[in-house]
Design an enzyme around this catalytic site. Structure first.
Site, PDB file in Angstrom:
ATOM      1  N   VAL A  66       0.894  -1.141   0.170  1.00  0.00           N
ATOM      2  CA  VAL A  66       0.078  -0.080   0.010  1.00  0.00           C
ATOM      3  C   VAL A  66       0.627   1.458   0.050  1.00  0.00           C
ATOM      4  O   VAL A  66       0.261   2.301  -0.205  1.00  0.00           O
ATOM      5  CB  VAL A  66      -0.883  -0.022   1.283  1.00  0.00           C
ATOM      6  CG1 VAL A  66      -2.146  -1.096   1.034  1.00  0.00           C
ATOM      7  CG2 VAL A  66      -0.287   0.104   2.699  1.00  0.00           C
ATOM      8  N   ASN A  92      -7.711  -0.920   4.936  1.00  0.00           N
ATOM      9  CA  ASN A  92      -7.616  -1.450   6.354  1.00  0.00           C
ATOM     10  C   ASN A  92      -6.011  -1.751   6.731  1.00  0.00           C
ATOM     11  O   ASN A  92      -5.539  -1.591   7.991  1.00  0.00           O
ATOM     12  CB  ASN A  92      -8.072  -2.986   6.518  1.00  0.00           C
ATOM     13  CG  ASN A  92      -7.623  -3.684   7.837  1.00  0.00           C
ATOM     14  OD1 ASN A  92      -8.135  -3.294   8.776  1.00  0.00           O
ATOM     15  ND2 ASN A  92      -6.668  -4.513   7.519  1.00  0.00           N
ATOM     16  N   SER A 144      -8.918   4.856  13.744  1.00  0.00           N
ATOM     17  CA  SER A 144      -8.660   4.233  15.197  1.00  0.00           C
ATOM     18  C   SER A 144      -9.143   5.229  15.878  1.00  0.00           C
ATOM     19  O   SER A 144      -9.505   6.389  15.600  1.00  0.00           O
ATOM     20  CB  SER A 144      -7.204   4.200  15.413  1.00  0.00           C
ATOM     21  OG  SER A 144      -6.903   4.139  16.537  1.00  0.00           O
ATOM     22  N   TYR A 157       1.903   7.754  15.554  1.00  0.00           N
ATOM     23  CA  TYR A 157       0.720   6.991  14.926  1.00  0.00           C
ATOM     24  C   TYR A 157      -0.674   7.773  15.096  1.00  0.00           C
ATOM     25  O   TYR A 157      -1.259   7.863  14.124  1.00  0.00           O
ATOM     26  CB  TYR A 157       0.442   5.616  15.923  1.00  0.00           C
ATOM     27  CG  TYR A 157      -0.482   4.808  15.580  1.00  0.00           C
ATOM     28  CD1 TYR A 157      -0.564   4.126  14.365  1.00  0.00           C
ATOM     29  CD2 TYR A 157      -1.718   4.705  16.347  1.00  0.00           C
ATOM     30  CE1 TYR A 157      -1.683   3.082  14.150  1.00  0.00           C
ATOM     31  CE2 TYR A 157      -3.058   3.803  16.092  1.00  0.00           C
ATOM     32  CZ  TYR A 157      -2.628   3.252  14.833  1.00  0.00           C
ATOM     33  OH  TYR A 157      -3.758   2.059  14.579  1.00  0.00           O
ATOM     34  N   LYS A 161      -3.511   8.733  12.047  1.00  0.00           N
ATOM     35  CA  LYS A 161      -4.766   8.653  12.211  1.00  0.00           C
ATOM     36  C   LYS A 161      -5.676   9.819  12.287  1.00  0.00           C
ATOM     37  O   LYS A 161      -6.590   9.603  11.657  1.00  0.00           O
ATOM     38  CB  LYS A 161      -5.025   7.640  13.416  1.00  0.00           C
ATOM     39  CG  LYS A 161      -4.617   6.191  13.093  1.00  0.00           C
ATOM     40  CD  LYS A 161      -4.906   5.411  11.992  1.00  0.00           C
ATOM     41  CE  LYS A 161      -4.642   4.049  12.022  1.00  0.00           C
ATOM     42  NZ  LYS A 161      -5.063   3.340  10.786  1.00  0.00           N
ATOM     43  N   ILE A 190      -9.283  -4.001  20.167  1.00  0.00           N
ATOM     44  CA  ILE A 190      -9.826  -4.758  19.505  1.00  0.00           C
ATOM     45  C   ILE A 190      -8.897  -6.294  19.825  1.00  0.00           C
ATOM     46  O   ILE A 190      -7.605  -6.053  19.662  1.00  0.00           O
ATOM     47  CB  ILE A 190     -10.098  -4.863  18.072  1.00  0.00           C
ATOM     48  CG1 ILE A 190     -10.971  -3.540  17.813  1.00  0.00           C
ATOM     49  CG2 ILE A 190     -10.675  -6.031  17.196  1.00  0.00           C
ATOM     50  CD1 ILE A 190     -12.405  -3.576  18.236  1.00  0.00           C
TER      51      ILE A 190
END
Length: 259
Positions: A66, A92, A144, A157, A161, A190
């Site tokens: 990606v 994803n 997220s 991170y 996001k 998760i």
């Protein structure tokens, strides 16, 4: 079991975790599914699991990086050659990059953004021309709760996001009149292999797990299938007026002011 019948979907990072759960759910709901994955071993294993559970499923795996716009475009071409025009894209693929801001290397920064933000844009850019021309399409970006909450020690991170959420809103508005919807899902904790690996990397894995669960209002964390079924909803014709939005799946955790 037929909410996505007749649709063609491409899911990036679909070899394991949330991506694999989405691929399974899409196939169960009747979509033809292309797993766009860098790790072909996990992708082929997931394809095998899907066809074992759904013998009539139309599913294949395409090696995709990606971070490369060319690789993503080629995956879209392969998908459409095999199954027809894409109706759904799920961005994803993602990686965790957690650093101290002042000791983080330039490579860490670039690696995080190359996958977590550029990768999403590469996917959108590859499918949008066809969707706009056909006057239909649904893009689902896996963001997220880091897209609107900050946890110390997780830089950069959450910066990436936050960008995913901005990208989702901007593209959703840009192409709304063309009937192309762009939405995001923001999972909280998760139970994926990455989560289990983090627990197992602590001095006391079971204590780390209990601490995580105790922080959750529902005293449990989410399952990949719970994210997957939200992706099914957003990809389906049941959500025709949901656009430029983000659905949070965290059991209420992000609503808590303090512990």
């Amino acid at each position: 079991m037929n909410r996505l019948t007749g649709k063609v979907a491409l899911v990036t990072g679909a070899g394991r975790g949330i991506g694999a759960a989405i691929a399974h759910a899409f196939a169960r709901e009747g979509a033809a599914v292309v797993l766009a994955e860098l790790d072909m071993q996990t992708a082929q294993a997931t394809c095998h699991e899907i066809t074992t559970q759904c013998p009539d499923a139309r599913v294949t795996a395409v090696r995709t990086d990606v971070t490369s716009a060319t690789s993503v475009r080629e995956a879209v071409v392969d998908a459409e050659r095999l199954f027809g025009p894409l109706d759904v894209l799920v961005n994803n693929a993602g990686i965790n990059v957690f650093c101290d801001p002042l000791t983080m290397t330039d490579d860490d920064w670039r690696r995080c953004f190359a996958v977590d933000l550029d990768g999403v844009w590469n996917g959108c850019r590859a499918v949008l021309p066809g969707m706009v021309e056909r006057g239909r399409g649904s893009i689902v970006n896996i963001a997220s709760t880091h897209a609107f909450k900050i946890i110390p020690g997780c830089f950069p991170y959450p910066v990436a996001k936050h960008g995913v959420l901005g990208l989702t809103r901007a593209l959703g508005i840009e192409y709304a009149a063309k009937q192309v919807r762009v939405n995001a899902i923001a999972p909280g904790y998760i139970e994926t292999q990455l989560t289990r690996d983090w627990w197992n990397g602590q001095a006391d894995a079971e204590a780390a797990r209990r601490t995580t669960l105790e922080l959750q209002p529902m005293k449990r964390i989410g399952q990949p299938d719970e994210v997957a079924m939200t992706a099914v909803f957003l990809a389906s014709d049941e959500a025709p007026f949901i656009n430029a939005s983000c659905i949070t799946i965290d059991g209420g955790r992000s609503a808590v002011f303090h512990d």
